[in-house]
Design an enzyme around this catalytic site. Sequence first.
Site, short mmCIF file in Angstrom:
data_model
loop_
_atom_site.label_atom_id
_atom_site.label_comp_id
_atom_site.label_asym_id
_atom_site.label_seq_id
_atom_site.Cartn_x
_atom_site.Cartn_y
_atom_site.Cartn_z
N LYS A 53 3.42 -3.04 -4.35
CA LYS A 53 2.87 -2.02 -5.25
C LYS A 53 3.57 -1.96 -6.60
O LYS A 53 3.07 -1.34 -7.54
CB LYS A 53 2.93 -0.65 -4.57
N ASP A 54 4.71 -2.63 -6.74
CA ASP A 54 5.34 -2.73 -8.06
C ASP A 54 4.38 -3.38 -9.05
O ASP A 54 4.35 -3.04 -10.23
CB ASP A 54 6.61 -3.59 -7.99
#
Length: 390
Positions: A53-54
């Site tokens: 999700k970065d």
Amino acid sequence: MVENYTKLSIYDDIVQTIGETPLVRLKKIEKYFNVKNELYAKVEFFNPGGSIKDRIGKYMIEGAKKEGKIVEGGVIIEPTSGNTGLGLALVAADEGYLTVFTMPDKMSLEKEFLLKALGAFVIRTPTAVAPGDPNSYYKVAEAVRNLIWKKKRPVTREELKEIVEYVQKLVKEEKIDELREILDERIEETPYAYIPNQYFNKYNPLAHYETTAREIWKQTKGSINYLFAGIGTGGTITGIGRYIKEKRRDVKIIGVDPVGSIYNLVKKGMSLEEAVKKAHPYLVEGIGEDILPETVDLSLVDDIVVVNDQEAFAMTRFLARKEGILVGGSSGAALYGTIKYLKENGVKGKKVVIIFPDTGRNYLTKIFNDKWLLENGFEIDDEKVLEGLR
């Protein structure tokens, strides 16, 4: 002399280290389960925030800046199961934004503590409520945003703390009418508070189309045959699937869905209305939904395999001991689903990539805690649970 496998680089900031995660062959898993295929894990905990999700955190913030939806001194607010929040918090800390995250109470304490460590405020909400309820994590995020919009100016950290504490109190005391009143009030939109909303944000699948998918294609030299990924917002499988299908239509994209989610039901042709009625809570985090986000395109998904909590958790724990890869429950679900699907469909001699979204360090008090598993009715003899796959 010990060979140095690490390519050393120097970066201007931590955000530049997002992406370029490794593919790792799961030879011991292949042998143990007698899988006649090459299994490669895309290990996303190598991202600085510990998850895939970065990637979307970076893309969604950059997209919002470009479109004027957030300005300096603004607050980024997001309903999250934890990892998207961490990605957003990481980028926001680097760029100087304040952050607030709403998170269902089933999510691990580790995720809450990590968000707070990055300077974020966290509001916990009930898990078993409909998405449209005023105290769902979706709507609570909107309530926080509306209270900031109402001020028509940037808020200080102290002011934001007061707003967060007030909304958390309303949620905890189940003051639904007061929450609904905040949500229903007509307030002028400002760029001082912004909800990226990963479920409806075009930059979510775009991040994976432009980064994750291209990395996989390059790493496999275009020889990939199957891609397995859990479906949460659907951004990962949609972005990767779109790019890879453009390259080679014969690559199979297989989704992994937890029991209790609606994706597998909708894919089979059930109406969304009927599927939502059959949705029910489950404990694996980060995958499955009781809504159909705009970020998912199920037409790109060739098939979906369903995995239950027990299977996901047993595989997660076994993987850590067998391969030394410490990941979260969605990774265990993806791996279990992969082996189950390949065996049930007689697939052999193929190159298979599996997305491992995050680190197991987020779940030490849950999945890797025998006491928690037993208290929640799970078997802790992992080999016994997995025997059926051999």
